[in-house]
Design a protein around this motif. Structure first.
Motif, short mmCIF file in Angstrom:
data_model
loop_
_atom_site.label_atom_id
_atom_site.label_comp_id
_atom_site.label_asym_id
_atom_site.label_seq_id
_atom_site.Cartn_x
_atom_site.Cartn_y
_atom_site.Cartn_z
N VAL A 123 0.88 -1.17 0.00
CA VAL A 123 0.00 0.00 0.00
C VAL A 123 0.91 1.21 0.00
CG1 VAL A 123 -1.68 1.33 1.32
CG2 VAL A 123 -1.88 -1.15 1.23
N THR A 124 0.65 2.15 -0.90
CA THR A 124 1.48 3.34 -0.94
C THR A 124 0.64 4.56 -0.64
OG1 THR A 124 1.22 3.95 -3.29
CG2 THR A 124 2.82 2.21 -2.77
N VAL A 125 1.30 5.57 -0.12
CA VAL A 125 0.65 6.83 0.21
C VAL A 125 1.40 7.94 -0.51
CG1 VAL A 125 -0.04 8.41 2.06
CG2 VAL A 125 -0.02 5.93 2.48
N ALA A 126 0.71 8.59 -1.44
CA ALA A 126 1.29 9.71 -2.19
C ALA A 126 1.09 10.98 -1.38
CB ALA A 126 0.64 9.83 -3.56
N LEU A 127 2.17 11.57 -0.93
CA LEU A 127 2.12 12.75 -0.06
C LEU A 127 2.14 14.04 -0.88
CD1 LEU A 127 4.82 11.53 2.47
CD2 LEU A 127 2.35 11.53 2.84
N ASN A 128 1.16 14.89 -0.65
CA ASN A 128 1.12 16.23 -1.25
C ASN A 128 1.49 16.22 -2.73
OD1 ASN A 128 0.52 17.49 1.31
ND2 ASN A 128 2.65 17.07 1.83
N SER A 129 0.88 15.33 -3.48
CA SER A 129 1.22 15.16 -4.89
C SER A 129 0.09 15.57 -5.83
CB SER A 129 1.59 13.69 -5.15
OG SER A 129 2.78 13.37 -4.47
#
Length: 170
Positions: A97-103
């Motif tokens: 699971v990935t979390v794209a930060l402020n993208s």
């Protein structure tokens, strides 16, 4: 050059390479330890969200059967551009699971994913709330969650072998 002198030269070089390798490993582990001080440890925070692919994700529930690799990244992160292909590679054999930060918004991240041909699950943290709840101050950050517990944290560059080893050792 005599055989004995050649053997001494070879052993000397091997010793030097080994010492440099150990030094680099020690510096890397020390940097990970220093950077990970702000990151949550122990019990993983609840994370239930809809991925940009339209899939419901419940991280704690997922981690009950098999460990989950959680990858905090950003489209603008230069280190992530070298780590993300590895994450994509291992996502075929591991729970990721990935979390794209402020993208940006979902559409922007989906376009980025398509342009790179990535297929991993992405949660969009457009406002940074998830990152703050987890204490993420550096991209890229990878964690292993097993049975709701954070068992491994690393920051910066990580190889597919490093990801695999962390998952195996959790």
């Amino acid at each position: 050059m005599t055989e004995k002198k050649l053997k001494r030269t070879w052993l000397s070089r091997l010793k030097t390479v080994t010492m440099y390798g150990l030094f680099i490993l020690a510096v890397g582990w020390g940097a990970d330890f220093w950077r990970a001080q702000s990151i949550v440890s122990g019990k993983a925070p609840e994370l239930v969200a809809m991925s940009i692919q339209g899939k419901q994700v419940d991280l704690i529930a997922m981690s009950q059967d098999k460990p989950v690799l959680v990858y905090f990244w950003a489209t603008w992160c230069s280190v992530c551009s070298t780590v993300s292909p590895s994450v994509d590679f291992v996502s075929g054999n591991m729970q990721v699971v990935t979390v794209a930060l402020n993208s940006g918004d979902d559409k922007r991240i989906q376009q980025y994913m398509s342009s790179k041909d990535y297929d991993f699950t992405v949660l969009n943290d457009a406002t940074g709330l998830i990152g703050r709840a987890w204490g993420i101050s550096l991209t890229s950050t990878l964690m292993v969650i097993d049975k709701g517990q954070i068992t491994s944290v690393t920051t910066g560059f990580t190889s597919p072998f490093g990801m695999w080893a962390r998952m195996l050792l959790s």
